[in-house]
Design a protein around this motif. Structure first.
Motif, PDB file in Angstrom:
ATOM      1  N   THR A 188       0.837  -1.199   0.000  1.00 43.28           N
ATOM      2  CA  THR A 188       0.000   0.000   0.000  1.00 43.28           C
ATOM      3  C   THR A 188       0.874   1.251   0.000  1.00 43.28           C
ATOM      4  O   THR A 188       1.760   1.377   0.838  1.00 43.28           O
ATOM      5  CB  THR A 188      -0.912   0.010   1.235  1.00 43.28           C
ATOM      6  N   GLU A 248      -2.175  10.449   1.118  1.00 49.35           N
ATOM      7  CA  GLU A 248      -1.898  11.826   0.706  1.00 49.35           C
ATOM      8  C   GLU A 248      -1.591  12.710   1.902  1.00 49.35           C
ATOM      9  O   GLU A 248      -0.806  13.645   1.823  1.00 49.35           O
ATOM     10  CB  GLU A 248      -3.114  12.380  -0.042  1.00 49.35           C
ATOM     11  N   ARG A 266      -5.918  10.485   4.908  1.00 53.39           N
ATOM     12  CA  ARG A 266      -6.533  10.823   3.622  1.00 53.39           C
ATOM     13  C   ARG A 266      -5.868  10.058   2.481  1.00 53.39           C
ATOM     14  O   ARG A 266      -4.679  10.229   2.220  1.00 53.39           O
ATOM     15  CB  ARG A 266      -6.409  12.334   3.362  1.00 53.39           C
ATOM     16  N   TRP A 267      -6.691   9.231   1.824  1.00 53.06           N
ATOM     17  CA  TRP A 267      -6.248   8.472   0.657  1.00 53.06           C
ATOM     18  C   TRP A 267      -6.840   9.125  -0.574  1.00 53.06           C
ATOM     19  O   TRP A 267      -7.793   9.908  -0.469  1.00 53.06           O
ATOM     20  CB  TRP A 267      -6.737   7.022   0.780  1.00 53.06           C
ATOM     21  N   PRO A 268      -6.299   8.803  -1.761  1.00 48.72           N
ATOM     22  CA  PRO A 268      -6.817   9.418  -2.990  1.00 48.72           C
ATOM     23  C   PRO A 268      -8.332   9.212  -3.149  1.00 48.72           C
ATOM     24  O   PRO A 268      -9.023  10.072  -3.692  1.00 48.72           O
ATOM     25  CB  PRO A 268      -6.052   8.699  -4.108  1.00 48.72           C
ATOM     26  N   ASP A 269      -8.836   8.101  -2.666  1.00 49.24           N
ATOM     27  CA  ASP A 269     -10.245   7.776  -2.897  1.00 49.24           C
ATOM     28  C   ASP A 269     -11.061   7.610  -1.616  1.00 49.24           C
ATOM     29  O   ASP A 269     -12.221   7.203  -1.668  1.00 49.24           O
ATOM     30  CB  ASP A 269     -10.336   6.483  -3.717  1.00 49.24           C
ATOM     31  N   ALA A 270     -10.476   7.920  -0.485  1.00 45.97           N
ATOM     32  CA  ALA A 270     -11.218   7.730   0.770  1.00 45.97           C
ATOM     33  C   ALA A 270     -10.545   8.467   1.915  1.00 45.97           C
ATOM     34  O   ALA A 270      -9.356   8.787   1.847  1.00 45.97           O
ATOM     35  CB  ALA A 270     -11.294   6.242   1.106  1.00 45.97           C
ATOM     36  N   ARG A 287      -5.177   1.811   6.019  1.00 45.49           N
ATOM     37  CA  ARG A 287      -6.058   1.934   4.860  1.00 45.49           C
ATOM     38  C   ARG A 287      -7.382   1.205   5.130  1.00 45.49           C
ATOM     39  O   ARG A 287      -8.453   1.649   4.713  1.00 45.49           O
ATOM     40  CB  ARG A 287      -5.366   1.328   3.627  1.00 45.49           C
TER      41      ARG A 287
END
Ligand SMILES: [Zn+2]
Length: 89
Positions: free
Chosen positions: A2, A6, A18-22, A87
């Motif tokens: 993984t 961000e 904070r992830w790109p999609d969640a 994640r």
């Protein structure tokens, strides 16, 4: 493996990842209870796993490219949290 998120926002009572999609919110108590360090593993095996109740965060440091080391206000600072775990939420 993984990739790193961000951004990681440290609050006293929670960690926001904070992830790109969640966006995954981790209460400090859950993080403390999920600690994988040697001490906590031993306690868990002995049936005395930390509950994390009342846990508060004091700091966070990246570990290489793969994880975050968290420091709790009770001084516990040995927990390494792989991005993969953070994640999952
Ligand atoms: Zn621990």
């Amino acid at each position: 493996m993984t990739a790193a998120p961000e951004a990681v926002e440290l609050g006293r009572g929670r960690l926001t990842v904070r992830w790109p999609d969640a966006v995954v919110e981790w209460p400090a108590s859950r993080l403390r209870a999920a600690c994988r360090c040697g001490d906590c593993r031993s306690l868990r095996l002995a049936g005395r796993a930390p509950t994390g109740e009342g846990a508060e965060l004091a700091g966070a440091e990246p570990v290489g490219q793969y994880a975050l080391q968290l420091v709790f206000r009770d001084g516990h600072d040995r927990g390494i949290y792989p991005w993969e775990l953070l994640r999952a939420g």
